[in-house]
Design a protein around this motif. Structure first.
Motif, PDB file in Angstrom:
ATOM      1  N   LEU A 199       0.272  -1.113   0.088  1.00 19.33           N
ATOM      2  CA  LEU A 199      -0.402   0.327  -0.378  1.00 19.33           C
ATOM      3  C   LEU A 199       0.442   1.572  -0.287  1.00 19.33           C
ATOM      4  O   LEU A 199       0.792   2.184  -0.646  1.00 19.33           O
ATOM      5  N   ALA A 200       1.995   1.304   0.996  1.00 18.54           N
ATOM      6  CA  ALA A 200       2.932   2.526   0.834  1.00 18.54           C
ATOM      7  C   ALA A 200       3.481   2.656  -0.326  1.00 18.54           C
ATOM      8  O   ALA A 200       3.630   4.143  -1.247  1.00 18.54           O
ATOM      9  N   GLY A 201       3.978   1.211  -0.997  1.00 17.41           N
ATOM     10  CA  GLY A 201       4.250   1.843  -2.632  1.00 17.41           C
ATOM     11  C   GLY A 201       3.791   2.559  -3.456  1.00 17.41           C
ATOM     12  O   GLY A 201       3.027   3.206  -4.429  1.00 17.41           O
ATOM     13  N   LEU A 224       4.203  10.542  -6.082  1.00 18.29           N
ATOM     14  CA  LEU A 224       5.004  10.830  -6.778  1.00 18.29           C
ATOM     15  C   LEU A 224       5.254  11.197  -8.362  1.00 18.29           C
ATOM     16  O   LEU A 224       5.876  10.680  -9.129  1.00 18.29           O
ATOM     17  N   VAL A 225       3.617  10.802  -9.108  1.00 14.51           N
ATOM     18  CA  VAL A 225       3.858  10.435  -9.866  1.00 14.51           C
ATOM     19  C   VAL A 225       3.735  11.436 -11.351  1.00 14.51           C
ATOM     20  O   VAL A 225       4.412  11.216 -11.903  1.00 14.51           O
ATOM     21  N   PHE A 226       4.584  12.877 -10.845  1.00 15.07           N
ATOM     22  CA  PHE A 226       4.894  13.375 -11.917  1.00 15.07           C
ATOM     23  C   PHE A 226       6.226  14.199 -11.434  1.00 15.07           C
ATOM     24  O   PHE A 226       7.167  15.200 -11.840  1.00 15.07           O
ATOM     25  N   ALA A 227       6.973  13.734 -10.572  1.00 12.93           N
ATOM     26  CA  ALA A 227       8.088  13.563 -10.138  1.00 12.93           C
ATOM     27  C   ALA A 227       9.031  13.361 -10.813  1.00 12.93           C
ATOM     28  O   ALA A 227       8.939  12.613 -12.136  1.00 12.93           O
ATOM     29  N   LYS A 228      10.726  13.661 -11.352  1.00 11.18           N
ATOM     30  CA  LYS A 228      11.597  12.251 -11.490  1.00 11.18           C
ATOM     31  C   LYS A 228      11.635  11.490 -11.603  1.00 11.18           C
ATOM     32  O   LYS A 228      11.195  10.341 -10.297  1.00 11.18           O
ATOM     33  N   THR A 230      13.833  10.283  -8.447  1.00  8.44           N
ATOM     34  CA  THR A 230      13.549  10.532  -6.911  1.00  8.44           C
ATOM     35  C   THR A 230      12.826   9.683  -6.665  1.00  8.44           C
ATOM     36  O   THR A 230      12.319   9.081  -5.499  1.00  8.44           O
ATOM     37  N   THR A 231      11.129   8.633  -7.569  1.00 11.84           N
ATOM     38  CA  THR A 231      10.748   7.733  -7.118  1.00 11.84           C
ATOM     39  C   THR A 231      11.351   7.150  -6.954  1.00 11.84           C
ATOM     40  O   THR A 231      10.971   6.020  -5.615  1.00 11.84           O
ATOM     41  N   THR A 232      12.241   6.607  -7.341  1.00  9.07           N
ATOM     42  CA  THR A 232      13.345   5.013  -7.175  1.00  9.07           C
ATOM     43  C   THR A 232      13.548   5.440  -6.052  1.00  9.07           C
ATOM     44  O   THR A 232      13.926   4.318  -5.100  1.00  9.07           O
ATOM     45  N   ALA A 285      13.188   6.940  -3.935  1.00 10.41           N
ATOM     46  CA  ALA A 285      11.781   6.717  -2.399  1.00 10.41           C
ATOM     47  C   ALA A 285      11.082   5.979  -2.292  1.00 10.41           C
ATOM     48  O   ALA A 285      11.513   5.068  -0.345  1.00 10.41           O
ATOM     49  N   LEU A 286      10.764   5.307  -3.350  1.00  8.56           N
ATOM     50  CA  LEU A 286      10.639   3.276  -3.103  1.00  8.56           C
ATOM     51  C   LEU A 286      11.607   2.692  -2.723  1.00  8.56           C
ATOM     52  O   LEU A 286      11.742   1.250  -1.859  1.00  8.56           O
ATOM     53  N   ASN A 287      13.080   2.929  -3.018  1.00  8.98           N
ATOM     54  CA  ASN A 287      14.395   2.205  -1.907  1.00  8.98           C
ATOM     55  C   ASN A 287      14.204   2.436  -0.556  1.00  8.98           C
ATOM     56  O   ASN A 287      14.624   1.544  -0.069  1.00  8.98           O
ATOM     57  N   HIS A 288      14.077   3.424  -0.373  1.00  7.68           N
ATOM     58  CA  HIS A 288      13.872   3.799   1.110  1.00  7.68           C
ATOM     59  C   HIS A 288      12.981   2.834   2.061  1.00  7.68           C
ATOM     60  O   HIS A 288      12.722   2.575   2.893  1.00  7.68           O
ATOM     61  N   LEU A 289      12.008   3.011   1.601  1.00 16.72           N
ATOM     62  CA  LEU A 289      10.480   2.465   1.982  1.00 16.72           C
ATOM     63  C   LEU A 289      10.838   0.817   1.856  1.00 16.72           C
ATOM     64  O   LEU A 289      10.364   0.140   2.711  1.00 16.72           O
TER      65      LEU A 289
END
Length: 82
Positions: free
Chosen positions: A18-20, A27-31, A34-36, A38-42
Motif C-alpha cells: 500500500l505504501a508503494g 510522485l507520479v509527476f516527479a523525476k 526521485t520516485t526510485t 523514495a521506493l528504495n528507502h521505503l
C-alpha cells in the motif's frame, strides 16, 4: 504465537504494498530518480521491520565493500518452509 507472528508479517507486507502504491501516486509527476529513491528507502525500512517481526537472521558473506559503494544486493537461497 505462530498465528500472531504470521499476521504481523502479513500486515508488514500489506503496508509495504500500500505504501508503494501511495508513493507512486504522490510522485507520479516527479523525476523517475526521485520516485526510485523514495521506493528504495521505503523498501529498506519496511524490510527491516519484516525481518525483525519475522525473526529472520540475515547473513552477509563475500565482498562487503560493494555494499558501501552501491547500496544493497541481497541473494538468498530457496527455503521451502517459508
Amino acid at each position: 504465537m505462530r498465528t500472531i507472528k504470521f499476521l504481523i508479517i502479513f500486515v508488514c507486507l500489506l503496508i509495504y504494498l500500500l505504501a508503494g502504491y501511495i508513493v507512486r501516486m504522490v510522485l507520479v509527476f516527479a523525476k523517475p530518480r526521485t520516485t526510485t529513491r523514495a521506493l528504495n528507502h521505503l523498501t529498506f525500512y519496511l524490510m527491516h521491520l519484516f525481518t525483525f517481526f519475522g525473526g529472520f537472521k540475515i547473513n552477509v558473506s563475500g565482498d562487503k565493500s560493494a555494499l558501501k559503494e552501491q547500496g544493497l544486493f541481497i541473494i538468498s537461497s530457496h527455503v521451502s518452509y517459508m
